[in-house]
Scaffold this active site. Structure first.
Site, PDB file in Angstrom:
ATOM      1  N   HIS A  38       0.892  -1.300  -0.030  1.00 18.63           N
ATOM      2  CA  HIS A  38      -0.053  -0.036   0.134  1.00 18.63           C
ATOM      3  C   HIS A  38       0.887   1.377  -0.040  1.00 18.63           C
ATOM      4  O   HIS A  38       2.255   1.175  -0.097  1.00 18.63           O
ATOM      5  CB  HIS A  38      -1.174  -0.079   1.116  1.00 18.63           C
ATOM      6  CG  HIS A  38      -0.563  -0.004   2.581  1.00 18.63           C
ATOM      7  ND1 HIS A  38       0.564   0.963   3.114  1.00 18.63           N
ATOM      8  CD2 HIS A  38      -0.836  -0.650   3.705  1.00 18.63           C
ATOM      9  CE1 HIS A  38       0.680   0.628   4.016  1.00 18.63           C
ATOM     10  NE2 HIS A  38      -0.060  -0.423   4.541  1.00 18.63           N
ATOM     11  N   HIS A  41       3.750   1.541   2.516  1.00 17.12           N
ATOM     12  CA  HIS A  41       5.153   0.737   2.072  1.00 17.12           C
ATOM     13  C   HIS A  41       5.707   1.642   0.906  1.00 17.12           C
ATOM     14  O   HIS A  41       7.034   1.551   1.057  1.00 17.12           O
ATOM     15  CB  HIS A  41       4.723  -0.558   1.451  1.00 17.12           C
ATOM     16  CG  HIS A  41       3.952  -1.354   2.473  1.00 17.12           C
ATOM     17  ND1 HIS A  41       2.618  -2.084   2.259  1.00 17.12           N
ATOM     18  CD2 HIS A  41       4.029  -1.839   3.893  1.00 17.12           C
ATOM     19  CE1 HIS A  41       2.205  -2.935   3.058  1.00 17.12           C
ATOM     20  NE2 HIS A  41       2.920  -2.566   4.254  1.00 17.12           N
ATOM     21  N   CYS A 146      -0.289  -8.692  20.532  1.00 15.98           N
ATOM     22  CA  CYS A 146      -0.916  -8.456  19.517  1.00 15.98           C
ATOM     23  C   CYS A 146      -0.631  -9.051  18.019  1.00 15.98           C
ATOM     24  O   CYS A 146       0.627  -8.674  17.910  1.00 15.98           O
ATOM     25  CB  CYS A 146      -0.765  -6.706  19.211  1.00 15.98           C
ATOM     26  SG  CYS A 146      -1.544  -6.112  17.938  1.00 15.98           S
ATOM     27  N   CYS A 149       0.258  -6.540  15.144  1.00 14.92           N
ATOM     28  CA  CYS A 149       1.747  -5.953  15.515  1.00 14.92           C
ATOM     29  C   CYS A 149       2.907  -6.914  15.518  1.00 14.92           C
ATOM     30  O   CYS A 149       4.204  -6.712  15.501  1.00 14.92           O
ATOM     31  CB  CYS A 149       1.978  -5.137  16.719  1.00 14.92           C
ATOM     32  SG  CYS A 149       0.825  -3.783  16.948  1.00 14.92           S
ATOM     33  N   CYS A 164      -5.139  -3.195  21.601  1.00 10.70           N
ATOM     34  CA  CYS A 164      -4.054  -2.728  21.276  1.00 10.70           C
ATOM     35  C   CYS A 164      -3.599  -1.230  21.001  1.00 10.70           C
ATOM     36  O   CYS A 164      -4.744  -0.706  20.299  1.00 10.70           O
ATOM     37  CB  CYS A 164      -3.377  -3.639  19.773  1.00 10.70           C
ATOM     38  SG  CYS A 164      -2.128  -2.630  18.694  1.00 10.70           S
ATOM     39  N   HIS A 167      -3.327  -0.913  16.737  1.00 11.99           N
ATOM     40  CA  HIS A 167      -4.545  -1.401  16.168  1.00 11.99           C
ATOM     41  C   HIS A 167      -6.061  -1.223  16.801  1.00 11.99           C
ATOM     42  O   HIS A 167      -6.973  -1.544  15.879  1.00 11.99           O
ATOM     43  CB  HIS A 167      -4.339  -2.967  15.809  1.00 11.99           C
ATOM     44  CG  HIS A 167      -3.233  -3.045  14.896  1.00 11.99           C
ATOM     45  ND1 HIS A 167      -1.928  -3.319  15.250  1.00 11.99           N
ATOM     46  CD2 HIS A 167      -3.130  -3.107  13.516  1.00 11.99           C
ATOM     47  CE1 HIS A 167      -1.063  -3.232  14.215  1.00 11.99           C
ATOM     48  NE2 HIS A 167      -1.672  -3.371  13.136  1.00 11.99           N
ATOM     49  N   LYS A 315      -3.867   6.446  10.114  1.00 15.50           N
ATOM     50  CA  LYS A 315      -3.071   5.401   9.272  1.00 15.50           C
ATOM     51  C   LYS A 315      -3.944   4.426   8.704  1.00 15.50           C
ATOM     52  O   LYS A 315      -4.860   4.163   8.994  1.00 15.50           O
ATOM     53  CB  LYS A 315      -2.240   4.683  10.415  1.00 15.50           C
ATOM     54  CG  LYS A 315      -1.117   3.757   9.977  1.00 15.50           C
ATOM     55  CD  LYS A 315      -0.066   3.372  10.918  1.00 15.50           C
ATOM     56  CE  LYS A 315       1.098   2.716  10.270  1.00 15.50           C
ATOM     57  NZ  LYS A 315       1.010   1.198  10.666  1.00 15.50           N
ATOM     58  N   LYS A 318      -6.506  -2.049   6.851  1.00 16.06           N
ATOM     59  CA  LYS A 318      -7.627  -3.073   6.069  1.00 16.06           C
ATOM     60  C   LYS A 318      -8.944  -2.571   6.958  1.00 16.06           C
ATOM     61  O   LYS A 318     -10.070  -2.445   6.276  1.00 16.06           O
ATOM     62  CB  LYS A 318      -7.218  -4.165   6.238  1.00 16.06           C
ATOM     63  CG  LYS A 318      -6.493  -4.781   4.928  1.00 16.06           C
ATOM     64  CD  LYS A 318      -6.739  -6.083   4.369  1.00 16.06           C
ATOM     65  CE  LYS A 318      -5.797  -7.132   5.652  1.00 16.06           C
ATOM     66  NZ  LYS A 318      -5.756  -8.330   5.183  1.00 16.06           N
TER      67      LYS A 318
HETATM   68  N1  MSP Z   1       7.671  -6.459   9.119  1.00 15.93           N
HETATM   69  C1  MSP Z   1       7.825  -5.385   9.547  1.00 15.93           C
HETATM   70  C2  MSP Z   1       8.943  -4.602   9.630  1.00 15.93           C
HETATM   71  C3  MSP Z   1      10.094  -5.620   9.902  1.00 15.93           C
HETATM   72  S1  MSP Z   1      11.692  -4.897   9.452  1.00 15.93           S
HETATM   73  C4  MSP Z   1      13.013  -5.596   9.959  1.00 15.93           C
HETATM   74  C5  MSP Z   1       6.654  -4.351   9.438  1.00 15.93           C
HETATM   75  N2  MSP Z   1       5.984  -4.293   8.505  1.00 15.93           N
HETATM   76  S2  MSP Z   1       4.900  -3.505   7.897  1.00 15.93           S
HETATM   77  O1  MSP Z   1       4.615  -3.893   6.442  1.00 15.93           O
HETATM   78  O2  MSP Z   1       3.817  -3.584   8.650  1.00 15.93           O
HETATM   79  O3  MSP Z   1       5.378  -2.055   7.878  1.00 15.93           O
HETATM   80  C6  MSP Z   1       6.731  -1.721   7.357  1.00 15.93           C
HETATM   81  C7  MSP Z   1       6.712  -0.244   7.277  1.00 15.93           C
HETATM   82  O4  MSP Z   1       5.868   0.411   6.524  1.00 15.93           O
HETATM   83  C8  MSP Z   1       6.955   0.426   8.627  1.00 15.93           C
HETATM   84  O5  MSP Z   1       7.981   1.183   8.724  1.00 15.93           O
HETATM   85  C9  MSP Z   1       5.690   1.380   8.812  1.00 15.93           C
HETATM   86  O6  MSP Z   1       6.134   2.286   9.427  1.00 15.93           O
HETATM   87  C10 MSP Z   1       5.455   1.566   7.266  1.00 15.93           C
HETATM   88  N3  MSP Z   1       4.369   1.915   7.062  1.00 15.93           N
HETATM   89  C11 MSP Z   1       3.109   1.316   7.052  1.00 15.93           C
HETATM   90  N4  MSP Z   1       2.082   2.216   6.903  1.00 15.93           N
HETATM   91  C12 MSP Z   1       2.498   3.398   6.936  1.00 15.93           C
HETATM   92  C13 MSP Z   1       1.952   4.683   6.597  1.00 15.93           C
HETATM   93  N5  MSP Z   1       0.695   4.841   6.468  1.00 15.93           N
HETATM   94  N6  MSP Z   1       2.761   5.781   6.055  1.00 15.93           N
HETATM   95  C14 MSP Z   1       4.178   5.446   6.351  1.00 15.93           C
HETATM   96  N7  MSP Z   1       4.824   4.310   6.532  1.00 15.93           N
HETATM   97  C15 MSP Z   1       3.869   3.583   7.041  1.00 15.93           C
HETATM   98  O7  MSP Z   1       6.572  -3.339  10.382  1.00 15.93           O
END
Ligand code: MSP
Length: 521
Positions: A38, A41, A146, A149, A164, A167, A315, A318
């Site tokens: 999304h 990411h 959680c 998380c 949590c 979430h 944030k 889903k």
């Molecule tokens: N799998 C773990 C990370 C492990 S690293 C050794 C994880 N994954 S995640 O897919 O949930 O999130 C990855 C990154 O995406 C996190 O740094 C999180 O902050 C970032 N983001 C998820 N949603 C976001 C936004 N809406 N805006 C900016 N970044 C965000 O955590």
């Protein structure tokens, strides 16, 4: 000298040149594959990509890593709900990340998946090293977990009703035998390390947050589960599966040869920057350096902590139904339009708000108007007043100082991972050049030296802008490069060539289609 000698001499020269290059490595978080990529990411990944490209332009030997986090309870359950085995499930979703990054022009050098054999070897080696150091002990875990998380929470952290804090969903009560990493032993060592490396975390205010976390007291954390199958078994006790965060963090060393290629590992570790979101600071800036120190390895050199890109102040999730697919936005404003937007929408470190109106607004003002107009004006007038043949820039151009300022400001901004500041500096140069053209109105003047002088200067600005903007909008930068008659690719240029005066007169300039057609607001 024989032909073989020549080849050897060339190889030696390359090796020497390589040796002289500075290495720069950077990583994104590895993303959970419980859902497809999304906007959040894409945000972190685009910032990392632009930073990687900046360093390549600066002449560094760059290693840029991204990948997917594929073990743990969340994935195990999501797969079960989808009626698939975890392996089947992750094999379907992980390529969606790789494909999305390709479409967004992400130039990663490696894509690591935590289900790969190379990673299992590294995780087991790191676990064993921490165990042998006496920093892992068996204990009983009783507490709250959680699953979204993949984190344990203490009662103080939870919202009323045992929800949590991230979430806002009920946590699960867990009671089982776990191995624990003795994080509590590392308080002093971590504080001392951060004291000796005061600039390791950018932006600054996040460094204070980390010091606060450590000073607040560190609790040992569980690094294994027995109630879970989907993960890497502990090397000394196969009834236990490695906790997903211990597993995930290790990806950063797996990819540079830990457990498989000690020479490569010695060359590339420690990493220069881990780019992470603010929600995963504790794991990256507290757990991870402690794990490394325990194993006798160096902590990372730096962390660049980003805020969130929020949608209507929240944030993406889903459950809230506000998840934005970056690929839909590419259909609206193109890859570079989207990349430019995410790099400028927030100052990295702080939260930013995504809005569709903001996306179109920035596209129209910065890309269609400022950059698009400049390119189209200059190429059109070179066509009509100079027969399409480029005049050379003047050494004493009034724009030379603005260009030098933009180059310097870019270097300073990328140095502290501040892409919006870097782009702002480049766009100031673009605006100054548009104003310069408006003041001189070459389109109204008779062909001759005065018009040529103004246009030569403007063409030189376009060359410099193509270089400076390339990390952010690589396809557009290449188009500008070609329109002003330059050969080769921006990718093969070096930042040192950005200095004023590098544009050769005599190149064939072409007008072409508008780079960014205006969108209806
Ligand atoms: N799998 C773990 C990370 C492990 S690293 C050794 C994880 N994954 S995640 O897919 O949930 O999130 C990855 C990154 O995406 C996190 O740094 C999180 O902050 C970032 N983001 C998820 N949603 C976001 C936004 N809406 N805006 C900016 N970044 C965000 O955590």
């Amino acid at each position: 000298m024989s032909g073989g000698g020549n080849v050897e001499a060339a190889a030696l020269a390359r090796a020497v040149a390589c040796e002289a290059m500075t290495r720069f490595s950077l990583t994104t978080p590895i993303y959970y594959v419980n859902a497809k990529p999304h906007l959040g990411h894409a945000y972190t990944t685009i910032v990392a990509d632009a930073l990687a490209r900046w360093h390549r332009l600066a002449g560094d030997d760059v290693f840029f890593l991204t990948g997917t986090d594929e073990h743990g309870l969340k994935i195990e359950r999501t797969a079960r709900d989808a009626g698939k085995s975890p392996q089947e499930f992750v094999d379907e979703v992980a390529p969606e990340f790789a494909t999305a990054w390709q479409r967004l022009d992400i130039s990663n050098d490696d894509f690591i998946r935590t289900t790969e054999p190379r990673h299992r070897v590294a995780v087991q080696q790191l676990l064993q090293a921490c165990y042998d150091a006496g920093d892992i002990e068996l204990g009983l875990y009783v507490g709250k977990y959680c699953v979204p998380c993949e984190l344990y929470y203490s009662d103080d952290d939870l919202l009323p009703g045992d929800l949590c804090p991230i979430h806002r969903k009920p946590v699960e009560t867990v009671e089982e035998e776990n191995y624990f990493f003795k994080l509590s032993r590392f308080e002093d060592r971590l504080l001392e390390w951060y004291e000796q490396h005061p600039d390791a975390i950018v932006p600054d205010f996040r460094a204070n947050e980390v010091r606060g976390l450590i000073k607040g007291g560190l609790r040992d954390f569980s690094i294994s589960r027995t109630s879970l199958q989907w993960g890497i078994p502990l090397p000394w006790d196969e009834r236990h599966v490695t906790y997903v965060w211990f597993d995930a963090l290790t990806n950063y060393i797996t990819a540079v040869g830990y457990g498989s290629d000690p020479e490569r590992f010695a060359e590339w570790w420690p990493v220069d920057y881990h780019l992470i979101g603010k929600d995963i600071i504790r794991q990256h800036c507290v757990y991870w350096p402690a794990m490394l120190l325990s194993a006798g390895l160096e902590p990372p050199k730096g962390w660049a902590v980003g805020g969130w890109l929020l949608v209507d102040g929240a944030k993406m999730s889903k459950t809230d139904g506000n998840v934005i697919d970056p690929l839909d936005l590419i259909d609206e404003v193109g890859v570079d339009g989207f990349r430019y937007y995410v790099l400028t929408a927030a100052s990295y470190g702080n939260d930013g708000d995504f809005s569709y109106d903001g996306l179109i607004g920035i596209y129209n003002s910065d890309l269609a108007n400022n950059l698009g107009n400049l390119v189209s004006r200059v190429t059109t007038v070179v066509g009509s007043k100079c027969g399409g043949i480029a005049p050379a820039p003047r050494a004493d151009s009034p724009l030379a100082a603005s260009a030098a300022e933009a180059i310097e400001a870019n270097a300073a901004a990328w140095d502290v991972v501040a892409p919006s500041r870097a782009l702002d500096a480049t766009w100031s140069l673009i605006r100054a050049t548009n104003a310069y053209l408006e003041a001189n109105e070459p389109w109204k003047a008779e062909p001759g030296p005065a018009v040529e002088a103004v246009l030569g200067d403007a063409l030189e600005v376009l060359r410099i802008v193509a270089l400076l903007a390339w990390p952010a909008i690589p396809t557009t930068a290449q188009r500008v490069w070609e329109r002003i008659g330059l050969e080769g690719t921006v990718a093969e240029q070096s930042l040192s060539s950005a200095a004023w005066g590098g544009y050769p007169g005599g190149a064939a300039v072409t007008k072409g289609e508008p780079l960014f057609p205006r969108k209806k607001a």
